[in-house]
Motif scaffolding. Structure first.
Motif, PDB file in Angstrom:
ATOM      1  N   UNK A 140       0.779  -1.222   0.000  1.00 29.21           N
ATOM      2  CA  UNK A 140       0.000   0.000   0.000  1.00 29.21           C
ATOM      3  C   UNK A 140       0.815   1.280   0.000  1.00 29.21           C
ATOM      4  N   UNK A 141       2.078   1.179   0.408  1.00 29.02           N
ATOM      5  CA  UNK A 141       2.950   2.350   0.446  1.00 29.02           C
ATOM      6  C   UNK A 141       4.266   2.026  -0.232  1.00 29.02           C
ATOM      7  N   UNK A 142       4.745   2.972  -0.990  1.00 29.40           N
ATOM      8  CA  UNK A 142       6.050   2.833  -1.617  1.00 29.40           C
ATOM      9  C   UNK A 142       6.846   4.116  -1.428  1.00 29.40           C
ATOM     10  N   UNK A 143       8.148   3.981  -1.531  1.00 37.36           N
ATOM     11  CA  UNK A 143       9.028   5.128  -1.359  1.00 37.36           C
ATOM     12  C   UNK A 143      10.214   4.934  -2.304  1.00 37.36           C
ATOM     13  N   UNK A 144      10.700   6.027  -2.886  1.00 35.23           N
ATOM     14  CA  UNK A 144      11.790   5.945  -3.844  1.00 35.23           C
ATOM     15  C   UNK A 144      12.844   7.002  -3.568  1.00 35.23           C
ATOM     16  N   UNK A 145      14.074   6.663  -3.875  1.00 32.76           N
ATOM     17  CA  UNK A 145      15.119   7.678  -3.877  1.00 32.76           C
ATOM     18  C   UNK A 145      14.843   8.653  -5.015  1.00 32.76           C
ATOM     19  N   UNK A 146      15.190   9.902  -4.821  1.00 25.15           N
ATOM     20  CA  UNK A 146      14.947  10.909  -5.852  1.00 25.15           C
ATOM     21  C   UNK A 146      15.611  10.533  -7.171  1.00 25.15           C
ATOM     22  N   UNK A 147      16.749   9.882  -7.099  1.00 22.27           N
ATOM     23  CA  UNK A 147      17.516   9.560  -8.300  1.00 22.27           C
ATOM     24  C   UNK A 147      16.834   8.528  -9.196  1.00 22.27           C
ATOM     25  N   UNK A 148      15.846   7.807  -8.660  1.00 26.37           N
ATOM     26  CA  UNK A 148      15.197   6.757  -9.456  1.00 26.37           C
ATOM     27  C   UNK A 148      13.706   7.007  -9.657  1.00 26.37           C
ATOM     28  N   UNK A 149      13.167   8.031  -9.039  1.00 30.58           N
ATOM     29  CA  UNK A 149      11.738   8.325  -9.186  1.00 30.58           C
ATOM     30  C   UNK A 149      11.363   8.505 -10.649  1.00 30.58           C
ATOM     31  N   UNK A 150      10.264   7.881 -11.020  1.00 35.22           N
ATOM     32  CA  UNK A 150       9.804   7.984 -12.401  1.00 35.22           C
ATOM     33  C   UNK A 150      10.439   6.980 -13.338  1.00 35.22           C
ATOM     34  N   UNK A 151      11.494   6.309 -12.886  1.00 37.95           N
ATOM     35  CA  UNK A 151      12.175   5.310 -13.727  1.00 37.95           C
ATOM     36  C   UNK A 151      12.055   3.897 -13.154  1.00 37.95           C
ATOM     37  N   UNK A 152      12.074   3.778 -11.839  1.00 37.79           N
ATOM     38  CA  UNK A 152      12.018   2.475 -11.188  1.00 37.79           C
ATOM     39  C   UNK A 152      10.655   2.285 -10.523  1.00 37.79           C
ATOM     40  N   UNK A 153      10.210   1.033 -10.487  1.00 38.78           N
ATOM     41  CA  UNK A 153       8.958   0.704  -9.811  1.00 38.78           C
ATOM     42  C   UNK A 153       9.164  -0.534  -8.958  1.00 38.78           C
ATOM     43  N   UNK A 154       8.837  -0.409  -7.682  1.00 37.73           N
ATOM     44  CA  UNK A 154       8.916  -1.544  -6.773  1.00 37.73           C
ATOM     45  C   UNK A 154       7.530  -2.149  -6.624  1.00 37.73           C
ATOM     46  N   UNK A 155       7.479  -3.458  -6.533  1.00 33.90           N
ATOM     47  CA  UNK A 155       6.205  -4.150  -6.343  1.00 33.90           C
ATOM     48  C   UNK A 155       6.463  -5.454  -5.605  1.00 33.90           C
ATOM     49  N   UNK A 156       5.393  -6.102  -5.229  1.00 30.10           N
ATOM     50  CA  UNK A 156       5.534  -7.387  -4.546  1.00 30.10           C
ATOM     51  C   UNK A 156       4.324  -8.256  -4.833  1.00 30.10           C
ATOM     52  N   UNK A 157       4.548  -9.557  -4.745  1.00 39.01           N
ATOM     53  CA  UNK A 157       3.483 -10.545  -4.872  1.00 39.01           C
ATOM     54  C   UNK A 157       3.603 -11.465  -3.675  1.00 39.01           C
ATOM     55  N   UNK A 158       2.775 -11.230  -2.689  1.00 42.47           N
ATOM     56  CA  UNK A 158       2.883 -12.020  -1.457  1.00 42.47           C
ATOM     57  C   UNK A 158       2.451 -13.465  -1.652  1.00 42.47           C
ATOM     58  N   UNK A 159       1.696 -13.745  -2.701  1.00 42.09           N
ATOM     59  CA  UNK A 159       1.319 -15.138  -2.961  1.00 42.09           C
ATOM     60  C   UNK A 159       2.524 -15.938  -3.453  1.00 42.09           C
ATOM     61  N   UNK A 160       3.526 -15.223  -3.972  1.00 39.95           N
ATOM     62  CA  UNK A 160       4.743 -15.873  -4.461  1.00 39.95           C
ATOM     63  C   UNK A 160       5.954 -15.568  -3.583  1.00 39.95           C
ATOM     64  N   UNK A 161       5.738 -14.847  -2.487  1.00 38.29           N
ATOM     65  CA  UNK A 161       6.848 -14.453  -1.622  1.00 38.29           C
ATOM     66  C   UNK A 161       7.971 -13.789  -2.412  1.00 38.29           C
ATOM     67  N   UNK A 162       7.607 -12.880  -3.276  1.00 42.72           N
ATOM     68  CA  UNK A 162       8.582 -12.260  -4.158  1.00 42.72           C
ATOM     69  C   UNK A 162       8.346 -10.760  -4.269  1.00 42.72           C
ATOM     70  N   UNK A 163       9.438 -10.013  -4.279  1.00 44.61           N
ATOM     71  CA  UNK A 163       9.348  -8.594  -4.581  1.00 44.61           C
ATOM     72  C   UNK A 163      10.122  -8.336  -5.873  1.00 44.61           C
ATOM     73  N   UNK A 164       9.791  -7.228  -6.520  1.00 50.60           N
ATOM     74  CA  UNK A 164      10.380  -6.915  -7.813  1.00 50.60           C
ATOM     75  C   UNK A 164      10.855  -5.465  -7.841  1.00 50.60           C
ATOM     76  N   UNK A 165      11.809  -5.219  -8.706  1.00 55.85           N
ATOM     77  CA  UNK A 165      12.219  -3.846  -8.999  1.00 55.85           C
ATOM     78  C   UNK A 165      12.324  -3.725 -10.512  1.00 55.85           C
ATOM     79  N   UNK A 166      11.354  -3.058 -11.106  1.00 55.16           N
ATOM     80  CA  UNK A 166      11.385  -2.798 -12.540  1.00 55.16           C
ATOM     81  C   UNK A 166      12.186  -1.527 -12.768  1.00 55.16           C
TER      82      UNK A 166
END
Length: 123
Positions: free
Chosen positions: A55-81
């Motif tokens: 429900x909450x995400x936070x980014x370093x200024x240097x990556x805002x708008x370029x990187x996206x963090x997400x997670x799938x708790x059904x797979x116990x996995x987080x991602x960084x696009x």
């Protein structure tokens, strides 16, 4: 919680990569998660964080708008696009898990760390 990061590699500037972090342990779905990166001779740098339910995400200024963090708790996995990669994004990227229902932007907020995956962006 044990973490295994993957997805790093060599990419040209402007390209994309997707990092994954597979977690084990019964509490993964209740741990805040984050990504940090580090280059030789420098301290570990915050990249992005996501709360336990996404429900909450936070980014370093240097990556805002370029990187996206997400997670799938059904797979116990987080991602960084990572899109629009730049040579200055070159680093070893680490995933990390915070305590139950916690997350933050400091390495001190995290209790568990993956082994790191290397990202190299060529110009």
């Amino acid at each position: 919680v044990q973490l295994q990061a993957s997805g790093g590699g060599l990419v040209q500037a402007g390209g994309s990569l997707r990092l994954s972090c597979a977690g084990s342990g019964r509490t993964f779905s209740r741990n805040g998660m984050g990504w940090f990166r580090q280059t030789p001779g420098k301290e570990r740098e915050f990249v992005a964080a996501i709360s336990w339910n996404g429900g909450r995400t936070d980014y370093a200024d240097s990556v805002k708008g370029r990187f996206t963090i997400s997670r799938d708790n059904t797979k116990n996995t987080e991602y960084l696009q990572m899109n629009s990669l730049k040579p200055e994004d070159t680093a070893v990227y680490y995933c990390a898990a915070a305590g139950l229902f916690r997350y933050g932007n400091s390495p001190n907020d995290y209790d568990y760390w993956g082994q790191g995956t290397e990202v190299t962006v060529s110009s």
